[in-house]
Design an enzyme around this catalytic site. Structure first.
Site, mmCIF file in Angstrom:
data_model
loop_
_atom_site.group_PDB
_atom_site.id
_atom_site.type_symbol
_atom_site.label_atom_id
_atom_site.label_comp_id
_atom_site.label_asym_id
_atom_site.label_seq_id
_atom_site.Cartn_x
_atom_site.Cartn_y
_atom_site.Cartn_z
ATOM 1 N N SER A 1 113.487 18.578 50.670
ATOM 2 C CA SER A 1 112.138 18.393 50.366
ATOM 3 C C SER A 1 111.626 18.073 49.358
ATOM 4 O O SER A 1 111.558 19.829 48.720
ATOM 5 C CB SER A 1 111.244 19.680 51.799
ATOM 6 N N LYS B 1 111.976 13.969 51.742
ATOM 7 C CA LYS B 1 111.370 14.148 51.935
ATOM 8 C C LYS B 1 110.376 14.200 50.263
ATOM 9 O O LYS B 1 110.516 15.039 50.283
ATOM 10 C CB LYS B 1 110.587 15.540 52.936
ATOM 11 N N LYS C 1 106.801 15.768 49.228
ATOM 12 C CA LYS C 1 105.767 16.319 49.522
ATOM 13 C C LYS C 1 104.467 14.988 48.975
ATOM 14 O O LYS C 1 104.045 15.253 47.915
ATOM 15 C CB LYS C 1 104.816 17.732 48.829
ATOM 16 N N ASP D 1 105.148 14.278 53.933
ATOM 17 C CA ASP D 1 104.411 15.320 53.865
ATOM 18 C C ASP D 1 103.267 15.657 53.044
ATOM 19 O O ASP D 1 103.219 16.309 52.572
ATOM 20 C CB ASP D 1 105.264 16.395 54.477
ATOM 21 N N GLU E 1 104.463 12.893 57.634
ATOM 22 C CA GLU E 1 103.993 14.379 58.490
ATOM 23 C C GLU E 1 102.687 15.069 58.715
ATOM 24 O O GLU E 1 102.509 14.820 57.170
ATOM 25 C CB GLU E 1 104.922 14.935 58.310
ATOM 26 N N ASP F 1 104.148 19.047 62.214
ATOM 27 C CA ASP F 1 104.030 19.743 62.234
ATOM 28 C C ASP F 1 103.723 21.555 62.619
ATOM 29 O O ASP F 1 103.351 21.878 63.697
ATOM 30 C CB ASP F 1 104.405 20.041 60.258
ATOM 31 N N LYS G 1 109.419 24.238 63.969
ATOM 32 C CA LYS G 1 110.083 25.880 63.280
ATOM 33 C C LYS G 1 110.202 27.056 64.042
ATOM 34 O O LYS G 1 108.966 26.888 64.760
ATOM 35 C CB LYS G 1 109.454 25.899 61.520
ATOM 36 N N GLY H 1 111.536 23.158 57.850
ATOM 37 C CA GLY H 1 112.308 24.574 56.626
ATOM 38 C C GLY H 1 110.791 25.374 56.222
ATOM 39 O O GLY H 1 110.144 24.389 56.169
HETATM 40 O O1 OSB Z 1 105.685 21.560 55.492
HETATM 41 O O2 OSB Z 1 108.028 21.541 55.543
HETATM 42 C C1 OSB Z 1 106.421 22.152 55.398
HETATM 43 C C2 OSB Z 1 107.752 24.649 52.632
HETATM 44 C C3 OSB Z 1 106.866 25.715 53.102
HETATM 45 C C4 OSB Z 1 105.996 25.626 53.592
HETATM 46 C C5 OSB Z 1 106.181 23.952 54.511
HETATM 47 C C6 OSB Z 1 106.635 23.157 54.493
HETATM 48 C C7 OSB Z 1 107.759 23.638 53.346
HETATM 49 C C8 OSB Z 1 109.108 22.966 53.581
HETATM 50 C C9 OSB Z 1 110.310 23.260 52.495
HETATM 51 O O3 OSB Z 1 108.588 21.606 52.961
HETATM 52 C C10 OSB Z 1 111.536 23.563 53.500
HETATM 53 C C11 OSB Z 1 112.465 23.789 53.073
HETATM 54 O O4 OSB Z 1 112.953 25.213 53.201
HETATM 55 O O5 OSB Z 1 113.505 22.798 52.847
HETATM 56 MG MG MG Z 2 105.737 19.921 56.573
#
Ligand code: OSB
Ligand code: MG
Length: 370
Positions: free
Chosen positions: A135, A161, A163, A188, A213, A238, A262, A290
């Site tokens: 990510s 992925k 953001k 995402d 996402e 999510d 999660k 994650g």
């Molecule tokens: O939206 O998936 C998410 C990290 C913190 C809060 C929300 C998210 C995330 C990540 C990190 O995308 C994913 C990872 O732990 O590698």
């Molecule tokens: Mg997410």
């Protein structure tokens, strides 16, 4: 397996590099470790609540409060020993999913260790290697984003992925696609858009994304269904998916075609498995999200992700993607083919290093039966 002692520790770890989402930029993570002791064996769980209520309404302080004043007394007063018993009893308290999940995970680890089995075996996991991706946060510029992605692609990760947020979306996707035409790619938004942005979001259909996402707010299953109807790219939820019930409603409403699981967000492994099984029965694939966990939380995630309906690459990267030095030994490493092996030892199957935990600890407290 009478629980003799429960310990909470508040830890602070700095990331190797900042991580920016539509919520803002963060340089490290404050989180709670839960340790549960019985007969000389210790089970570990990570509570994924952050310092600020951005991703969800929980914080490290609300989680500490709920654990200390409600969940831990409940375990002792009702002589709860099993993770399933804990999950059932904890239902009386509304919300606070991350606090519940952290303690439930520690009970699962304890159970698996006392039976001498890896968690994946207890859960009914079928995979020994987990396909993984990275990510990537929002960067200061597009060239920096492309460099970051190139690094992860060279390391061998299976998918990327990125953001997104208003102002960092179409342009970023265009640039990534130009440079990496065949890269498995997804985005995402962490809820950064609203239904008025529908026509804008529909342009994302042009980039061959694996999924989009959480474009809209967590509580907004309806608006997601309106967008999904008009897009060919699958939406993945999510933040919106809090339980098997919300998963079912989202699937029936057509709010998404993929679900991110999660354990912290849904309140524990018992609920996570219910979501997994429901999605499997409907042919909806899931993957493991994650929360930038330490190695302890990520080891837990590897075991969960071994279940058969985790069919897409997971947000589970190697220790060195997050930390200078992880809390565990051996650290989590990426293998050839872009996979991470599920630890095969008992419980989480890796060893938390006490001295590293101590160095990161800001505060700790131990609890015993009255
Ligand atoms: O939206 O998936 C998410 C990290 C913190 C809060 C929300 C998210 C995330 C990540 C990190 O995308 C994913 C990872 O732990 O590698
Ligand atoms: Mg997410």
């Amino acid at each position: 397996m009478k629980i003799e002692r429960i310990e909470l520790a508040l830890l602070k770890l700095d990331y190797i590099r900042f991580f920016e989402t539509s919520f803002g930029r963060e340089y490290g993570r404050t989180f709670i470790l839960a340790k549960v002791w019985a007969g000389g064996t210790c089970g570990y769980g990570e509570v994924v609540a952050s310092e600020a209520p951005l991703y969800s309404s929980e914080t490290t302080q609300t989680a500490w409060h709920v654990l200390k004043d409600f969940l831990i007394p409940m375990v002792f007063e009702e002589s709860i020993e099993s993770p399933e018993g804990f999950a059932a009893a904890a239902k009386r308290f509304r919300g606070h999913a991350m606090a519940k999940a952290g303690l439930e995970l520690a009970l699962w680890d304890l159970r698996a260790k006392s039976e001498g089995l890896p968690l994946a075996r207890l859960y009914g996991g079928t995979k020994t290697e987990i396909p993984v991706g990275v990510s990537c946060g929002i960067e200061d510029s597009i060239p920096e984003l492309l460099d970051r992605i190139a690094g992860f692609v060279d390391e061998g990760y299976q998918r990327i992925k990125i953001k997104i947020k208003p102002g960092w979306d179409i342009g970023a996707c265009e640039a990534v696609r130009n440079r990496f035409p065949d890269l498995p790619l997804q985005v995402d938004a962490n809820g950064a858009y609203e239904i008025l942005d529908k026509e804008h979001l529909k342009k994302l259909d042009g980039f061959g994304l694996l999924m989009i996402e959480q474009p809209f707010a967590p509580y907004d299953l309806w608006d997601h269904s309106l967008l999904q109807k008009e897009m060919k790219t699958p939406l993945c939820l999510d933040e919106s998916i809090l339980s098997e019930r919300t998963a079912r409603q989202a699937c029936e409403m057509g709010s998404c075609r993929i679900i991110n699981i999660k354990v912290g967000r849904v309140g524990g492994v018992v609920e996570a498995k219910r979501i997994h099984d429901y999605c499997e029965s409907r042919g909806v694939p899931v993957w493991c999200g994650g929360m930038l966990e330490s190695g302890i939380g990520r080891a837990h995630n590897l075991h969960i992700a071994s279940l058969p309906n985790f069919k897409l690459p997971n947000d589970l990267s190697a220790s060195n993607r997050y930390w200078k030095r992880d809390l565990i030994e051996p650290e989590i490493v990426l293998e050839k083919g872009g996979v991470i092996r599920v630890p095969s030892g008992p419980g989480i199957g890796i060893n938390p290093v006490d001295e590293r935990i101590r160095k990161a600890t800001l505060r700790e407290e131990a609890f015993r039966p009255e």
